[in-house]
Design an enzyme around this catalytic site. Structure first.
Site, PDB file in Angstrom:
ATOM      1  N   GLU A  92      78.041   5.582  74.021  1.00  8.76           N
ATOM      2  CA  GLU A  92      78.371   6.054  75.369  1.00  8.76           C
ATOM      3  C   GLU A  92      77.141   6.444  76.163  1.00  8.76           C
ATOM      4  O   GLU A  92      77.054   6.198  77.357  1.00  8.76           O
ATOM      5  CB  GLU A  92      79.309   7.263  75.286  1.00  8.76           C
ATOM      6  CG  GLU A  92      80.743   6.930  74.967  1.00  8.76           C
ATOM      7  CD  GLU A  92      80.916   6.540  73.525  1.00  8.76           C
ATOM      8  OE1 GLU A  92      80.040   6.887  72.708  1.00  8.76           O
ATOM      9  OE2 GLU A  92      81.919   5.899  73.207  1.00  8.76           O
ATOM     10  N   HIS A 162      91.871  12.673  72.092  1.00  8.55           N
ATOM     11  CA  HIS A 162      92.390  11.617  72.952  1.00  8.55           C
ATOM     12  C   HIS A 162      93.202  12.217  74.089  1.00  8.55           C
ATOM     13  O   HIS A 162      94.027  11.539  74.662  1.00  8.55           O
ATOM     14  CB  HIS A 162      93.267  10.652  72.133  1.00  8.55           C
ATOM     15  CG  HIS A 162      92.519   9.912  71.075  1.00  8.55           C
ATOM     16  ND1 HIS A 162      92.220  10.454  69.861  1.00  8.55           N
ATOM     17  CD2 HIS A 162      91.984   8.673  71.062  1.00  8.55           C
ATOM     18  CE1 HIS A 162      91.536   9.585  69.148  1.00  8.55           C
ATOM     19  NE2 HIS A 162      91.377   8.498  69.840  1.00  8.55           N
TER      20      HIS A 162
END
Lengths: 357, 431
Positions: A92, A162
């Protein structure tokens, strides 16, 4: 059930028709070239248009070339080629930094971070580089072409990693814009506006609504203005402010409050920074009460900023303290999600106690 | 910029890192008579779906010489009967448990994101069964079988998956976060790469205890194993830890479970040099590649790497070529992997191969193995019943353990725990 809305903005008043994004029912289409689609399809349409209209725009991220884990990028690689739509390795920080570099040379980099929970390695690049690029180079360079798209928010079974809502962290960074749509129609317009905005934008998509929200979305290219909040329901007793998926919960609470005789005005902030203080101020001047609701933990969430700003501006008008109905101050739980979330009943209770203050 | 097209990679040169027993048809000591199950040298046939031939060897590490004779006759099994049965039982437990997880998930007893380990059992069993109780294991979200191999009871793991209070993390963690202080399992990390620095720190602690605090053990340093996948090997945290571990010669083994796919991203298309073992020597530590579908080969490599770490010689990077038979998670339709690739690895099922090995070498009879299968089935059934009948965690547990005070936010001015404040429950008339 279409509602006529009025948009308060600096450029006057216009009338919009919109159905509730929570209902799957469709009213008769108000424009002939619109189709009912869900959120990921609307985002997909926006990406197709964005890549089509600018040959120097790119979409990349983890797993985007087959369509992405949420299907937002289907068809892009086939249509525009793998030089423009490609998978990145699992890094990322690298994705964000790489996107900043692309943007600094005049390209439109539309990077996807697969879940907002994974954005933290990229946080350094976004805060320290993307936000400050134009500022510290004296406008020699800028990374305005940068758009980071990321699914955020609770989904029912996501657990700790999540389901997070990290918007507050980014709202604290001057130089970035944070945009959160509530429905397919809003998502397409806001995403196109974010991509074309000459500033770096972090665009959070409520993952819970990817399939659930269905709405009529025009097939054409259209944009919605950034930094303008939208009043989606008018009322006179209390102002409710939210964004993203939380709005559908707030709408349900409004309905229930209506039955008890409380008339609620509901505002979708749409852009979190720079946020539309005037619209919220005008509404609170009318109602005298404010409630903010978001999924992120209450302490230090963006509701705190809204509360502080409105108190500064409307102190004498306020009839009750600003209420914040938000997530609890714990890490996002797994089994306890229903207790953690700011549910309709919590909001309803807060509405009543604010009105009866 | 064809950055990510599948590139044909020429076969690697043999370096001193690898053993030279590359003769086709023989593999050092193991499975020499199972051509169908273990063509361990190269499958550069038309059916090969990888763009390079593979050399799956039981390799030596750079500093030691080959002390085990390469015995390729069937009358000289590489392990004793007890060890073979232990390995078999552990792998069958892993497989049966994961299959039961899938069943329970589709019945709605388990929820969330569940990632199953089917096909990769040889790596977990091969490594973890060599560890002591005080050695540590750090894993990823695909962690059920690592916890089971390390000794966490299946009841606790199943209860954790069901979200019950009797789970190993009291229901707080779920599938992706298996922790056990008693068995030194330092988790379950949903985020790839996040566990590797944690493992590095644990290894440092072990070394510190041994060298500075002089709490030495006769067998040597406590070892830490960090398990992670091929996708993680492109992440910054991985490289940072390789550097730190070698710099300080930490007793850690980096075990790469290279199953070729990171959800839908093929390793070959996401990595500039797909041979992950090479990243070890780049940092000064040995890098080893091993066939991760062959538990005995994995065990041999693991033995050497663990011995190195215990002697204080530092870290090792082991790349295990393995495969997951199911999708990335139970929500993954698994459409991207080609059927012939799946078939190729299904033919190399580690459990079937070990079973064949045991029978061919006369270590046990078929009926004994079947009785182990049955025993494991009973264990897994019992785990499900236990989990089913366990209570859900009480609502007060939500605010516990946020801070060191187990009750979360401590005691308020009225002398009661803040989390027991009635205002907490007032807002939820109906949840």
């Amino acid at each position: 059930m279409a509602m006529a809305l009025r948009k308060f903005g600096k450029d006057g008043i216009s009338i919009w028709r919109r159905g509730f994004s929570t209902t799957a029912g469709l009213e008769s289409s108000s424009s002939k070239d619109a189709t009912p689609v869900n959120l990921f399809t609307a985002i997909n349409q926006a990406l197709h248009i964005a890549l089509d209209s600018d040959p120097r725009s790119y979409v990349f991220g983890e797993d985007v070339s087959f369509g992405g884990v949420f299907r937002c990028t289907t068809g892009l690689a086939e249509r525009f080629g793998r030089q423009r739509v490609f998978n990145t390795p699992l890094c990322e920080q690298g994705i964000a930094g790489f996107a900043i570099g692309l943007a600094a040379l005049g390209n439109r980099a539309i990077a996807e971070i697969q879940f907002a929970d994974y954005i933290f390695p990229a946080f350094d690049q976004l805060v320290n580089e993307a936000a400050k690029f134009r500022y510290r180079s004296g406008n020699e360079f800028n990374c305005g072409g940068l758009t980071i798209r990321s699914p955020y928010g609770a989904v029912g079974h996501g657990g700790h990693y999540h389901s997070q809502s990290p918007e507050a962290f980014f709202c604290h960074v001057p130089g970035l814009k944070v945009v959160i749509p509530r429905s397919p129609y809003q998502a397409k317009g806001l995403l196109l506006a974010s991509i074309r905005d000459p500033n770096p934008v972090v665009f959070f998509e409520p993952k819970w609504l990817y399939r659930l929200a269905v709405e009529e979305v025009p097939d054409a290219d259209y944009m919605l203005p950034l930094s303008q909040a939208e009043v989606i329901r008018e009322g006179k007793d209390i102002t409710l402010v939210g964004w993203g998926a939380q709005l559908s919960i707030l709408e349900q609470a409004c309905e229930d409050a209506e039955k008890e005789g409380i008339s609620c005005e509901l505002i979708d902030l749409r852009t979190l920074i720079p946020w539309d203080k005037e619209t919220v101020e005008a509404s609170v001047s009318k109602t005298g009460r404010l409630l903010v609701s978001h999924e992120a933990p209450v302490t230090g969430g963006f509701g705190a900023e809204i509360s502080a700003s409105i108190i500064e501006r409307c102190f004498l008008r306020l009839e009750a303290p600003v209420a914040r109905v938000c997530g609890l101050d714990t890490p996002f739980p797994l089994v306890y999600e229903p207790f953690y979330m700011p549910t309709k009943n919590k909001i309803l209770d807060a509405i009543k106690s604010t009105v009866n203050y | 910029m064809a950055a990510f097209s599948a590139v044909k990679i020429p076969p690697p040169q043999f370096t001193t890192v690898r053993s030279s027993s590359q003769r086709p048809g023989s593999s050092p000591a193991h499975f020499a008579h199972s051509p169908s199950a273990f063509n361990s040298i190269s499958f550069g046939s038309a059916k090969s779906v990888r763009s390079r031939p593979l050399f799956a060897v039981s390799s030596d590490v750079v500093s030691s010489d080959k002390t085990k004779p390469a015995s390729s006759s069937s009358s000289n099994p590489a392990v004793t009967r007890e060890v073979a049965l232990e390995l078999y039982e552990d792998m069958v437990l892993g497989r049966a448990f994961e299959d039961m997880c899938a069943q329970m998930y589709y019945r709605g007893k388990m929820f969330g994101f569940v990632h199953l380990y089917n096909g990769q059992e040889a790596v977990s069993t091969g490594f973890i069964k060599l560890l002591n109780q005080s050695d540590k294991v750090v894993s990823t979200y695909r962690d059920h079988v690592h916890a089971l191999s390390k000794g966490v009871p299946s009841r606790e793991v199943m209860a954790e998956l069901f979200g019950k209070a009797t789970g190993c993390c009291r229901g707080q963690g779920g599938s992706m976060h298996m922790f056990s202080a008693a068995h030194n399992v330092l988790g379950g990390f949903a985020f790839i790469g996040e566990g590797i620095p944690v493992a590095t720190g644990a290894a440092f602690s072990a070394k510190y205890h041994h060298e500075v605090l002089k709490q030495s053990k006769p067998e040597g340093l406590d070892v830490t194993l960090a398990f992670f996948g091929d996708g993680t090997c492109n992440n910054g945290q991985f490289f940072e830890c390789l550097n730190m571990a070698q710099l300080w010669k930490l007793p850690i083994i980096f075990v790469v479970e290279n199953n070729l796919w990171a959800i839908g991203m093929s390793h070959l298309r996401a990595t500039s040099d797909p041979e992950i073992w090479k990243k070890g020597p780049a940092f000064g530590m040995p890098g080893v590649h091993v066939d991760g579908m062959d538990v005995l080969k994995v065990r041999e490599v693991a033995q050497e790497a663990i011995a190195r770490a215990r002697r204080g010689e530092g870290p090792t990077l082991v790349e295990c070529e393995t495969y997951r038979f199911r999708g990335h998670s139970l929500a993954d339709p698994d459409e991207l992997r080609k059927p012939d690739e799946k078939a190729h690895y299904a033919a190399r099922d580690p459990i079937i191969a070990l079973k064949k090995y045991i029978i061919e070498h006369g270590l046990a009879s078929e009926s004994e193995l079947k009785s182990i299968d049955k025993k494991i089935d009973d264990v897994v059934e019992d785990a499900v019943e236990f989990a089913d009948s366990s209570p859900l965690p009480p609502r007060t547990q939500l605010l516990e353990n946020v801070f060191a005070d187990p009750k979360g936010f401590g005691i308020g001015p009225d002398g009661k725990y803040r989390c027991e404040d009635p205002l907490f429950t007032q807002g939820t008339a109906q949840v």
